[in-house]
Design a protein around this motif. Structure first.
Motif, PDB file in Angstrom:
ATOM      1  N   GLY A  27       0.950  -1.643   0.241  1.00  0.00           N
ATOM      2  CA  GLY A  27       0.032   0.000   0.070  1.00  0.00           C
ATOM      3  C   GLY A  27       0.821   1.585  -0.333  1.00  0.00           C
ATOM      4  N   ALA A  28       2.420   1.556   0.818  1.00  0.00           N
ATOM      5  CA  ALA A  28       3.089   2.172   0.239  1.00  0.00           C
ATOM      6  C   ALA A  28       3.282   2.881  -0.521  1.00  0.00           C
ATOM      7  CB  ALA A  28       4.548   1.969   1.881  1.00  0.00           C
ATOM      8  N   VAL A  29       3.265   1.798  -1.591  1.00  0.00           N
ATOM      9  CA  VAL A  29       4.094   1.819  -3.142  1.00  0.00           C
ATOM     10  C   VAL A  29       3.201   3.751  -3.612  1.00  0.00           C
ATOM     11  CG1 VAL A  29       4.040   1.711  -5.991  1.00  0.00           C
ATOM     12  CG2 VAL A  29       4.411  -0.391  -3.524  1.00  0.00           C
ATOM     13  N   SER A  30       1.525   3.470  -3.387  1.00  0.00           N
ATOM     14  CA  SER A  30       0.963   4.591  -4.039  1.00  0.00           C
ATOM     15  C   SER A  30       1.104   6.039  -3.661  1.00  0.00           C
ATOM     16  CB  SER A  30      -1.002   4.240  -3.382  1.00  0.00           C
ATOM     17  OG  SER A  30      -0.808   4.317  -2.298  1.00  0.00           O
ATOM     18  N   GLN A  31       1.998   5.889  -2.035  1.00  0.00           N
ATOM     19  CA  GLN A  31       2.571   7.951  -1.667  1.00  0.00           C
ATOM     20  C   GLN A  31       3.585   7.553  -2.834  1.00  0.00           C
ATOM     21  OE1 GLN A  31       3.014   7.740   2.423  1.00  0.00           O
ATOM     22  NE2 GLN A  31       1.884   5.640   2.755  1.00  0.00           N
ATOM     23  N   LEU A  32       4.211   6.568  -2.918  1.00  0.00           N
ATOM     24  CA  LEU A  32       5.298   7.311  -3.993  1.00  0.00           C
ATOM     25  C   LEU A  32       4.777   8.092  -5.537  1.00  0.00           C
ATOM     26  CD1 LEU A  32       7.722   4.026  -4.258  1.00  0.00           C
ATOM     27  CD2 LEU A  32       7.936   5.943  -3.217  1.00  0.00           C
ATOM     28  N   ALA A  33       3.791   7.849  -5.529  1.00  0.00           N
ATOM     29  CA  ALA A  33       2.723   8.359  -6.793  1.00  0.00           C
ATOM     30  C   ALA A  33       2.530   9.924  -6.983  1.00  0.00           C
ATOM     31  CB  ALA A  33       1.403   8.205  -7.129  1.00  0.00           C
ATOM     32  N   ASN A  34       2.718  10.194  -4.637  1.00  0.00           N
ATOM     33  CA  ASN A  34       1.880  11.176  -4.645  1.00  0.00           C
ATOM     34  C   ASN A  34       3.204  12.218  -4.570  1.00  0.00           C
ATOM     35  OD1 ASN A  34      -0.430  10.555  -4.304  1.00  0.00           O
ATOM     36  ND2 ASN A  34      -0.816   9.894  -2.127  1.00  0.00           N
ATOM     37  N   ILE A  35       4.592  12.119  -3.895  1.00  0.00           N
ATOM     38  CA  ILE A  35       5.670  11.803  -3.664  1.00  0.00           C
ATOM     39  C   ILE A  35       5.999  12.878  -5.441  1.00  0.00           C
ATOM     40  CG2 ILE A  35       8.565  11.574  -3.659  1.00  0.00           C
ATOM     41  CD1 ILE A  35       7.533  10.133  -1.204  1.00  0.00           C
ATOM     42  N   ALA A  36       6.385  11.801  -6.372  1.00  0.00           N
ATOM     43  CA  ALA A  36       6.469  12.423  -8.131  1.00  0.00           C
ATOM     44  C   ALA A  36       5.604  13.188  -8.155  1.00  0.00           C
ATOM     45  CB  ALA A  36       6.171  10.940  -8.736  1.00  0.00           C
ATOM     46  N   TYR A  37       4.746  13.586  -7.743  1.00  0.00           N
ATOM     47  CA  TYR A  37       3.586  14.504  -8.333  1.00  0.00           C
ATOM     48  C   TYR A  37       3.727  15.826  -7.930  1.00  0.00           C
ATOM     49  CZ  TYR A  37       0.002  17.538  -9.441  1.00  0.00           C
ATOM     50  OH  TYR A  37      -1.170  19.363  -9.896  1.00  0.00           O
ATOM     51  N   SER A  38       3.369  15.444  -6.125  1.00  0.00           N
ATOM     52  CA  SER A  38       3.838  17.006  -5.476  1.00  0.00           C
ATOM     53  C   SER A  38       5.176  17.120  -5.716  1.00  0.00           C
ATOM     54  CB  SER A  38       3.664  16.770  -4.163  1.00  0.00           C
ATOM     55  OG  SER A  38       4.823  15.941  -3.622  1.00  0.00           O
ATOM     56  N   GLN A  39       6.349  16.857  -5.801  1.00  0.00           N
ATOM     57  CA  GLN A  39       7.788  17.225  -6.140  1.00  0.00           C
ATOM     58  C   GLN A  39       7.280  17.867  -7.480  1.00  0.00           C
ATOM     59  OE1 GLN A  39       9.674  18.147  -3.817  1.00  0.00           O
ATOM     60  NE2 GLN A  39       8.720  17.511  -1.713  1.00  0.00           N
ATOM     61  N   SER A  40       7.286  17.732  -8.324  1.00  0.00           N
ATOM     62  CA  SER A  40       7.613  18.199  -9.719  1.00  0.00           C
ATOM     63  C   SER A  40       7.096  19.352  -9.726  1.00  0.00           C
ATOM     64  CB  SER A  40       7.266  16.140 -10.882  1.00  0.00           C
ATOM     65  OG  SER A  40       6.233  16.143 -10.760  1.00  0.00           O
ATOM     66  N   ALA A  41       5.594  19.362  -9.920  1.00  0.00           N
ATOM     67  CA  ALA A  41       4.317  20.282  -9.622  1.00  0.00           C
ATOM     68  C   ALA A  41       4.943  21.282  -8.474  1.00  0.00           C
ATOM     69  CB  ALA A  41       3.197  19.903  -9.608  1.00  0.00           C
ATOM     70  N   SER A  42       6.083  21.490  -8.026  1.00  0.00           N
ATOM     71  CA  SER A  42       6.768  21.969  -6.911  1.00  0.00           C
ATOM     72  C   SER A  42       7.400  23.577  -8.004  1.00  0.00           C
ATOM     73  CB  SER A  42       7.859  22.391  -5.996  1.00  0.00           C
ATOM     74  OG  SER A  42       8.284  23.127  -5.627  1.00  0.00           O
ATOM     75  N   PHE A  43       6.551  24.367  -7.906  1.00  0.00           N
ATOM     76  CA  PHE A  43       6.767  26.463  -8.692  1.00  0.00           C
ATOM     77  C   PHE A  43       8.444  26.387  -8.850  1.00  0.00           C
ATOM     78  CE2 PHE A  43       7.630  30.849  -9.007  1.00  0.00           C
ATOM     79  CZ  PHE A  43       6.728  30.706 -10.199  1.00  0.00           C
ATOM     80  N   ILE A  44       8.948  26.250  -7.172  1.00  0.00           N
ATOM     81  CA  ILE A  44      10.808  26.447  -7.125  1.00  0.00           C
ATOM     82  C   ILE A  44      11.787  25.693  -8.261  1.00  0.00           C
ATOM     83  CG2 ILE A  44      10.985  24.748  -5.617  1.00  0.00           C
ATOM     84  CD1 ILE A  44      12.214  27.742  -4.966  1.00  0.00           C
ATOM     85  N   LEU A  45      10.274  24.816  -8.666  1.00  0.00           N
ATOM     86  CA  LEU A  45      11.878  24.411 -10.008  1.00  0.00           C
ATOM     87  C   LEU A  45      11.724  24.933 -11.522  1.00  0.00           C
ATOM     88  CD1 LEU A  45      10.616  20.371  -9.198  1.00  0.00           C
ATOM     89  CD2 LEU A  45      13.458  21.614  -8.375  1.00  0.00           C
ATOM     90  N   VAL A  46      10.461  25.722 -11.379  1.00  0.00           N
ATOM     91  CA  VAL A  46      10.660  26.692 -12.620  1.00  0.00           C
ATOM     92  C   VAL A  46      12.007  27.119 -12.796  1.00  0.00           C
ATOM     93  CG1 VAL A  46       9.546  28.514 -14.077  1.00  0.00           C
ATOM     94  CG2 VAL A  46       8.356  26.852 -12.305  1.00  0.00           C
ATOM     95  N   VAL A  47      12.462  27.254 -12.039  1.00  0.00           N
ATOM     96  CA  VAL A  47      14.437  27.784 -11.927  1.00  0.00           C
ATOM     97  C   VAL A  47      14.953  27.135 -12.891  1.00  0.00           C
ATOM     98  CG1 VAL A  47      14.952  26.910  -9.683  1.00  0.00           C
ATOM     99  CG2 VAL A  47      15.619  29.002 -10.544  1.00  0.00           C
ATOM    100  N   VAL A  48      14.596  25.645 -12.347  1.00  0.00           N
ATOM    101  CA  VAL A  48      15.891  24.764 -13.580  1.00  0.00           C
ATOM    102  C   VAL A  48      15.621  24.993 -14.780  1.00  0.00           C
ATOM    103  CG1 VAL A  48      16.549  22.878 -13.366  1.00  0.00           C
ATOM    104  CG2 VAL A  48      16.040  23.057 -10.995  1.00  0.00           C
ATOM    105  N   PRO A  49      14.957  25.221 -15.531  1.00  0.00           N
ATOM    106  CA  PRO A  49      15.077  25.125 -16.906  1.00  0.00           C
ATOM    107  C   PRO A  49      15.832  26.557 -17.402  1.00  0.00           C
ATOM    108  CG  PRO A  49      12.453  25.108 -16.613  1.00  0.00           C
ATOM    109  CD  PRO A  49      13.362  24.595 -15.201  1.00  0.00           C
ATOM    110  N   LEU A  50      14.563  27.762 -16.418  1.00  0.00           N
ATOM    111  CA  LEU A  50      15.450  29.138 -16.230  1.00  0.00           C
ATOM    112  C   LEU A  50      16.112  29.385 -16.402  1.00  0.00           C
ATOM    113  CD1 LEU A  50      12.345  30.706 -14.708  1.00  0.00           C
ATOM    114  CD2 LEU A  50      12.822  30.417 -17.478  1.00  0.00           C
TER     115      LEU A  50
END
Length: 432
Positions: free
Chosen positions: A43-66
């Motif tokens: 059941g804990a595997v499903s939490q990995l999907a939430n982690i992937a989405y929440s982190q990759s959707a973080s606005f602060i990461l916009v700084v990387v491609p810029l």
């Protein structure tokens, strides 16, 4: 101890996957998923999907491609090479002047590029042939360029610092500012080593006797000025709070494009190539981040960071000895893993212990960044070594490696100075 067994098993599994040519990011992700499924719960595997989405959707990461786009535009447009011409003209009369100028050019380019390989490739494409043409030892030419390239991730902006900030939830702006004084210090230490080498063996770098007219110096400085102004605009705006790192990255990227277009150094095909490189590098960054978070989640649920912290803090030794041991471990790990992978693997394991020992996470971020610099120039997997072999095809790999290894010494001296005087890294962030 159980935590050590878990961590050793993780590293061994990752090396095994790398041996069969599985990308590091994918390997960490697979290990994280498998460990969570087998040792935590299905059941804990499903939490990995939430982690992937929440982190990759973080606005602060916009700084990387810029910031990546800013560096790519300056590199591809040729604006970066103007830094070498200007630095080489002003330092040419010093012992090993062209090599010293290479370090200066790398430091200048690092202020608009967050990547060590890109810095080494951009400056190396012009500096290495120029030094060899002027009778410099091939080892000195390659070594100075490879070592100078490492400044690309210490002097802000820095992609590894962004990754460190995301993983540890540390202010990226303060990390950037913290890298300024250590970056200048490292550049000076690298230059000092060059001067010492040349003074001991003058034959490796013939002295340049021709005087350069002041008009030529001014012209070269004028060509490099736009890059310097863009760098100052980015750093000053972050330091004084005029802009967040993301906003500063947007301004820097736009300024780089506008400047290159105004100077007629950027064609549409080059802009397309810069955008393509930006997308590729950003995708690699995101995949590595998510894979690292997967493995970090599994290790955390297994109690590895907590047990490691309890073990290290319970040792009856001075805290600095533990930091030295961690640095030795990082030095060894850097020979076998790529720099960003080291950061993703090590930081979640050791940060809790480092903070418990009384050290600042911003300071530790700078230490980790310097260790990543060392990893970039140590065989067998030093990125900068292979980058220079690619941009200078006639280079002999033994010359590249032999010339680079001696520059590990000033980097280690820099770490020692930061351990003895943490305020080198913490003074400027403390003023914000």
């Amino acid at each position: 101890m159980e935590a050590i067994v878990w961590f050793a098993s993780f590293v061994a599994s990752l090396i095994l996957l790398m041996a069969v040519r599985v990308p590091v990011a994918v390997g960490m992700g697979l290990i994280g998923i498998a460990a969570t499924w087998i040792f935590v719960s299905g059941g804990a595997v499903s939490q990995l999907a939430n982690i992937a989405y929440s982190q990759s959707a973080s606005f602060i990461l916009v700084v990387v491609p810029l910031f990546i786009l800013m560096g790519e535009v300056i590199a591809l447009s040729g604006l970066g090479t103007s830094l070498f011409r200007a630095a080489a003209i002003w330092t040419r009369r010093l012992p090993g002047g062209l090599a010293v100028g290479t370090i200066g050019a790398c430091a200048g380019f690092a202020s608009v590029c967050g990547s060590s390989p890109v810095t080494a490739a951009t400056i190396g494409a012009i500096s290495v042939p120029e030094m060899i043409r002027n009778g410099y030892s091939r080892r000195l030419a390659f070594g100075a360029t490879a070592a100078g390239g490492t400044l690309g991730i210490l002097i802000p902006p820095s992609v590894p610092m962004i990754l460190y900030g995301v993983i540890t939830e540390t202010s990226i702006g303060k990390l950037f500012v913290a890298g300024i004084l250590p970056g200048i210090m490292m550049a000076c230490l690298l230059c000092a080593l060059i001067v010492i080498q040349v003074m001991l063996k003058p034959e490796i770098a013939p002295r340049v006797t021709r005087r350069v007219p002041i008009v030529e110096k001014m012209r070269a400085s004028g060509e490099a000025a736009p890059v310097v102004l863009i760098a100052l605009a980015v750093i000053v705006s972050i330091y004084f709070g005029f802009a967040t790192p993301t906003e500063a990255g947007a301004v820097g990227a736009a300024a780089a494009i506008v400047t290159a277009l105004a100077m007629r150094k950027l064609r549409i095909s080059l802009l397309a190539r810069a955008l393509d490189n930006t997308v590729r590098t950003t995708a690699m960054f995101m995949l590595l981040l998510i894979g690292g978070l997967f493995s970090s989640f599994a290790l955390t649920r297994l109690g590895v960071p907590q047990e490691m912290s309890n073990f290290l803090t319970s040792l009856d030794v001075a805290p600095w000895i533990i930091i030295v041991v961690i640095n030795v471990f990082l030095l060894i790990l850097g020979m076998f893993l790529d720099p960003l992978s080291i950061l993703v693997i090590v930081v979640p394991i050791f940060l809790k212990a480092v903070v418990a020992l009384g050290y600042d996470p911003i300071w530790f971020g700078i230490i980790i960044t310097i260790q990543i610099e060392i990893a970039a120039i140590t065989p067998p997997l030093g990125f900068n070594l292979f980058v220079l072999k690619r941009v200078v095809p006639d280079g002999v790999f033994s010359d590249i490696v032999g010339g680079s290894l001696i520059f590990v010494i000033p980097l280690l001296i820099g770490i020692a100075l930061l351990m003895a005087f943490p305020q080198i890294a913490l003074f400027l962030p403390g003023l914000i």
